[in-house]
Design a protein around this motif. Structure first.
Motif, PDB file in Angstrom:
ATOM      1  N   PRO A 153      -6.024 -55.215 -30.768  1.00 14.51           N
ATOM      2  CA  PRO A 153      -5.085 -54.310 -31.413  1.00 14.51           C
ATOM      3  C   PRO A 153      -5.333 -52.862 -31.008  1.00 14.51           C
ATOM      4  O   PRO A 153      -6.479 -52.429 -30.863  1.00 14.51           O
ATOM      5  CB  PRO A 153      -5.373 -54.520 -32.908  1.00 14.51           C
ATOM      6  N   ALA A 154      -4.262 -52.122 -30.823  1.00 12.25           N
ATOM      7  CA  ALA A 154      -4.384 -50.733 -30.386  1.00 12.25           C
ATOM      8  C   ALA A 154      -5.026 -49.901 -31.482  1.00 12.25           C
ATOM      9  O   ALA A 154      -4.426 -49.686 -32.528  1.00 12.25           O
ATOM     10  CB  ALA A 154      -3.006 -50.179 -30.046  1.00 12.25           C
ATOM     11  N   ARG A 186       1.816 -56.669 -29.891  1.00 12.20           N
ATOM     12  CA  ARG A 186       1.752 -58.069 -30.328  1.00 12.20           C
ATOM     13  C   ARG A 186       1.656 -58.159 -31.846  1.00 12.20           C
ATOM     14  O   ARG A 186       1.793 -57.179 -32.575  1.00 12.20           O
ATOM     15  CB  ARG A 186       0.536 -58.753 -29.678  1.00 12.20           C
ATOM     16  N   ASP A 187       1.392 -59.345 -32.318  1.00  9.57           N
ATOM     17  CA  ASP A 187       1.273 -59.575 -33.756  1.00  9.57           C
ATOM     18  C   ASP A 187       0.139 -58.773 -34.374  1.00  9.57           C
ATOM     19  O   ASP A 187       0.205 -58.393 -35.551  1.00  9.57           O
ATOM     20  CB  ASP A 187       1.044 -61.068 -34.020  1.00  9.57           C
ATOM     21  N   GLU A 188      -0.910 -58.512 -33.589  1.00 11.86           N
ATOM     22  CA  GLU A 188      -2.062 -57.770 -34.128  1.00 11.86           C
ATOM     23  C   GLU A 188      -1.655 -56.365 -34.563  1.00 11.86           C
ATOM     24  O   GLU A 188      -2.156 -55.845 -35.572  1.00 11.86           O
ATOM     25  CB  GLU A 188      -3.179 -57.697 -33.087  1.00 11.86           C
ATOM     26  N   GLU A 189      -0.754 -55.728 -33.807  1.00  6.88           N
ATOM     27  CA  GLU A 189      -0.311 -54.386 -34.186  1.00  6.88           C
ATOM     28  C   GLU A 189       0.508 -54.421 -35.478  1.00  6.88           C
ATOM     29  O   GLU A 189       0.418 -53.503 -36.301  1.00  6.88           O
ATOM     30  CB  GLU A 189       0.513 -53.768 -33.057  1.00  6.88           C
ATOM     31  N   THR A 226       0.030 -56.424 -37.884  1.00  6.56           N
ATOM     32  CA  THR A 226      -0.930 -56.610 -38.977  1.00  6.56           C
ATOM     33  C   THR A 226      -1.440 -55.274 -39.496  1.00  6.56           C
ATOM     34  O   THR A 226      -1.689 -55.108 -40.700  1.00  6.56           O
ATOM     35  CB  THR A 226      -2.113 -57.469 -38.496  1.00  6.56           C
ATOM     36  N   LEU A 227      -1.577 -54.289 -38.590  1.00  2.15           N
ATOM     37  CA  LEU A 227      -2.070 -52.969 -38.991  1.00  2.15           C
ATOM     38  C   LEU A 227      -1.136 -52.291 -39.993  1.00  2.15           C
ATOM     39  O   LEU A 227      -1.580 -51.485 -40.812  1.00  2.15           O
ATOM     40  CB  LEU A 227      -2.238 -52.079 -37.758  1.00  2.15           C
ATOM     41  N   ILE A 228       0.143 -52.611 -39.936  1.00  2.00           N
ATOM     42  CA  ILE A 228       1.100 -51.987 -40.852  1.00  2.00           C
ATOM     43  C   ILE A 228       0.795 -52.381 -42.295  1.00  2.00           C
ATOM     44  O   ILE A 228       1.140 -51.657 -43.242  1.00  2.00           O
ATOM     45  CB  ILE A 228       2.540 -52.393 -40.467  1.00  2.00           C
ATOM     46  N   GLY A 229       0.115 -53.501 -42.473  1.00  2.00           N
ATOM     47  CA  GLY A 229      -0.204 -53.978 -43.813  1.00  2.00           C
ATOM     48  C   GLY A 229      -1.064 -53.041 -44.635  1.00  2.00           C
ATOM     49  O   GLY A 229      -1.145 -53.191 -45.862  1.00  2.00           O
ATOM     50  N   GLN A 230      -1.704 -52.065 -43.996  1.00  5.93           N
ATOM     51  CA  GLN A 230      -2.543 -51.130 -44.748  1.00  5.93           C
ATOM     52  C   GLN A 230      -1.727 -50.052 -45.465  1.00  5.93           C
ATOM     53  O   GLN A 230      -2.284 -49.280 -46.251  1.00  5.93           O
ATOM     54  CB  GLN A 230      -3.563 -50.479 -43.813  1.00  5.93           C
ATOM     55  N   SER A 275       2.742 -63.513 -36.931  1.00  2.00           N
ATOM     56  CA  SER A 275       1.712 -63.575 -37.976  1.00  2.00           C
ATOM     57  C   SER A 275       1.519 -62.231 -38.670  1.00  2.00           C
ATOM     58  O   SER A 275       1.117 -62.182 -39.840  1.00  2.00           O
ATOM     59  CB  SER A 275       0.389 -64.055 -37.375  1.00  2.00           C
ATOM     60  N   GLY A 276       1.797 -61.136 -37.959  1.00  3.91           N
ATOM     61  CA  GLY A 276       1.666 -59.817 -38.573  1.00  3.91           C
ATOM     62  C   GLY A 276       2.630 -59.608 -39.724  1.00  3.91           C
ATOM     63  O   GLY A 276       2.350 -58.844 -40.654  1.00  3.91           O
ATOM     64  N   LEU A 277       3.771 -60.296 -39.698  1.00  7.52           N
ATOM     65  CA  LEU A 277       4.734 -60.174 -40.791  1.00  7.52           C
ATOM     66  C   LEU A 277       4.152 -60.692 -42.099  1.00  7.52           C
ATOM     67  O   LEU A 277       4.382 -60.126 -43.170  1.00  7.52           O
ATOM     68  CB  LEU A 277       6.016 -60.940 -40.449  1.00  7.52           C
TER      69      LEU A 277
END
Length: 724
Positions: free
Chosen positions: A477-478, A526-529, A531-535, A554-556
């Motif tokens: 993730p970036a 990707r999905d990892e980025e 996931t970061l929005i979840g914070q 999966s990030g959704l």
């Protein structure tokens, strides 16, 4: 909250009653709170609920529910469950105390209900946008509302200012704030308002009638219908696409050079495309603007700033900005040098800037735009640093619709600089600008791409990486994107939009059939980025569009679990266009979105099946749903079951690949089954590529059309607190 005799007895027991001490885990009766606290709580309850339900709980609450602080300001905006009967009772019982009445967007209320506004003789501010309003109804209403100072309404075909009574015109001469939406070529009531200080104009005039006849934008010019602009402090005009809107808009603008405002503080003119106006009146007004006005909010048509004349070239340099709050240069040819020296001006007068819109300004972060810029050109960090340092109070920033690439392997990144803007509340970025830059970034394929269902690559069709061996290796993730989000923890609105994305549902035109390919850098997200929005725990609005690198989505799920305040979600063209692989993750996400009110999905080949609608049924607060899917399908029974379960849904728009017969059958079933219980219900089920789509869009209530059906970036679209 207790009800019945017990609650009344406890409420009337007086201050002398001794209550036993309670532990932290013990409940407390609501009526034990002070009146001040209760009034604050009741302020969040819809007005009709206060009158019809809460006031019946106890004598104390009955008295508080009609307190002046609650009664003098009544808003029914987006109160979709309020029927004619409820609103009628509300207006009859509270008429004398209402000073502010907001009925904007109440398109379902009957004319007889609107007529009851005449009972509210003490109204100072009245918003009737979207309501059924005729010239005779307005005349009768304003003849008795002598205290009115602020008014909002629609002007539709058949409106005749000549039908307004003298008493009505007397009231209009006292109005200082006017918001007018035009659906037909007309001056409306603007010439009647001689003391205007704030004027908001929305031009929604179609180019053709329903019979296909061309409309004319010519307006009669005479002494009696010239607008009065002398006292204006705020001038706002937003034009929808179409030549008639531009033609009528030019008539309104031409008066500015005749009756030039002396104290203009905000000039906002939003025009899609090129606004052709070579008349002397425009040049005279612009010349006056550069010499006499000190503006706090500014937006000009792109053609006024992108021209080559002497006036155009000096306009930015000579306009005086006095502690500006809002600046919008959307889609203007604005270089980083101009941004730094002519607008930011070393930070001497832009510390107050709260909202900045640079959407579509492809050169704004490039120091020199004399050479045609390519998508792969890197931004100039000096420009970004100057922006961040000089505008520390920015709350709303829009950088979408451009390629803002950070140089590879330098350790510098746009996200790291934007992380200094600690006060950001809304942010719109192109997808490619959040990509991690570094020496170890994997090489992206350029030719070995494919589209969803293993079809051959065609010109004008978006191409995406293979999910097999040809796909670039997964990256971590970036961290720069994560750093940005960590430093703006109170962000409420986030948009990540592909720099070349355009919706399939444009305004007043057939659906767009061809799509531009995404930026190559965007494929690394990707999905990892996600996931970061979840914070972002306070996130209320999220837009994700044209992210080709999304695989499973999966990030959704992480966003649904962690962003519990999310109210508006818009997803478009995620992953492979021919394979909606993120659907299981989306369904899992929806199970956790208890506050979600608006959902918009735009994705080719989307199958709106039973599994999707079952998951959507968990969104108990959902009000509006819009699905746009080229070659997409829906399951008739699943839609009906969903609408039965979610009783608060009042808007269902689906533009798919289904046949016209199937669409009409579902639409009729929804209207027959739910219209009676949901008076605000608006249903539009129609084939996306059908030639009659524009007429269907035309019938959609403006509130729904502007807020959800049509895709657009909404960050920094308008100045803050533009209207009450």
């Amino acid at each position: 909250m207790e009800s019945g005799d017990d609650a009344e007895a406890e409420a009337e027991s007086g201050p002398g009653r001794q209550y036993p001490e309670r532990g932290l885990g013990q409940a407390r009766n609501l009526t034990e709170f002070s009146d001040e606290i209760l009034l604050n709580i009741l302020g969040f309850v819809p007005s009709c609920d206060l009158l019809l339900n809460v006031r019946r709980v106890s004598r104390k609450l009955a008295a508080l529910c009609v307190d002046k602080s609650l009664v003098n300001s009544i808003s029914l905006h987006k109160e979709y469950q309020e029927s004619d009967a409820k609103v009628t009772l509300l207006l009859k019982e509270l008429a004398g105390g209402i000073q502010l009445l907001k009925l904007s967007g109440c398109y379902w209320l009957s004319g007889s209900t609107i007529d009851l506004v005449t009972r509210c003789k003490n109204i100072v501010k009245l918003d009737l946008t979207g309501c059924q309003m005729t010239s005779l109804r307005l005349s009768k209403m304003l003849s008795v509302l002598r205290s009115l100072r602020s008014l909002a309404l629609d002007i539709k075909q058949g409106f005749d200012v000549g039908q307004l009574s003298s008493a009505c015109k007397t009231t209009l001469r006292k109005v200082t704030e006017l918001k007018q939406t035009l659906f037909t070529p007309s001056y409306g009531i603007v010439p009647c308002c001689t003391k205007l200080e704030r004027l908001l104009l929305y031009f929604e005039i179609p180019d053709r009638t329903r019979d296909g006849e061309m409309l004319s934008g010519q307006l009669m010019v005479g002494q009696s219908n010239i607008p009065h602009y002398q006292n204006l402090k705020v001038f706002y005009a937003r034009l929808s696409p179409g030549y008639v809107n531009q033609e009528v808009g030019r008539f309104y603008l031409s008066v500015l050079s005749i009756r030039t405002p002396e104290n203009l503080r905000a000039f906002i003119l939003s025009v899609p495309g090129i606004f052709v106006d070579t008349g002397c009146s425009t040049w005279n007004f612009l010349d006056c603007m550069t010499k006499n006005f000190s503006l706090e909010a500014l937006q000009l048509p792109r053609s006024w700033l992108n021209g080559s004349s002497l006036l155009h070239s000096s306009l930015l340099h000579t306009i005086t900005l006095s502690n500006p709050v809002y600046l919008n240069f959307s889609h203007c040819i604005l270089s980083g040098c101009q941004l730094s020296h002519q607008i930011i001006n070393g930070g001497r007068n832009v510390q107050s800037l709260v909202s900045l819109n640079l959407s579509g300004c492809v050169h704004c972060l490039l120091s020199d735009c004399s050479v045609f810029r390519k998508a792969k050109d890197n931004i100039d960090f000096d420009v970004v640093e100057a922006l961040v340092n000089c505008c520390p109070n920015l709350k709303h920033l829009n950088l979408s619709a451009a390629h803002h690439h950070s140089p590879e392997g330098t350790g510098q990144h746009l996200c790291l600089l934007l992380a200094r803007l600690k006060k950001l509340r809304s942010l719109s970025l192109p997808v490619c600008c959040v990509v991690q830059s570094g020496k170890n970034v994997g090489k992206q394929p350029s030719q070995s791409l494919r589209r969803g269902l293993r079809k051959k690559v065609r010109i004008g069709v978006a191409a995406y990486p293979n999910d097999g061996q040809e796909q670039p290796p997964l990256e971590a993730p970036a961290p720069v994107f994560g750093t940005l989000l960590e430093n703006v923890p109170f962000l409420e609105e986030l948009e990540l939009i592909g720099s070349s994305f355009s919706s399939n549902v444009p305004r007043n035109e057939p659906a767009i059939r061809n799509m531009q390919p995404p930026c190559e850098r965007a494929q690394r997200i990707r999905d990892e980025e996600l996931t970061l929005i979840g914070q972002l725990q306070y996130l209320r609005l999220l837009t994700l569009a044209q992210l080709p690198g999304i695989l499973t989505g999966s990030g959704l799920t992480a966003i649904g679990l962690n962003c519990q305040q999310l109210q508006t979600l818009s997803l478009a063209n995620l992953g492979l266009l021919g394979n909606v692989a993120y659907m299981p993750a989306l369904c899992e996400m929806l199970k956790h979105c208890k506050q979600l009110k608006d959902l918009r999905l735009e994705q080719p080949y989307l199958a709106a099946c039973a599994q999707f609608f079952q998951a959507l049924g968990h969104c108990s607060a959902l009000r509006r749903l819009c699905i746009v899917s080229r070659h997409g399908t829906f399951q008739h029974s699943a839609v009906l079951s969903f609408m039965s379960k979610c009783s608060d849904v009042i808007m269902c728009h689906m533009f798919t690949g289904e046949t016209l017969v199937a669409c009409k059958k579902l639409q009729q079933a929804l209207i027959r089954g739910f219209q009676t219980a949901r008076p605000a219900l608006n249903v539009a089920i129609f084939p996306l590529l059908h030639e009659g789509l524009a007429d269907v869009i035309r019938d959609v209530p403006m509130m729904h059309l502007d807020e959800i059906t049509l895709f657009k970036s909404r960050v920094a679209e308008d100045p803050p607190r533009l209207w009450w």
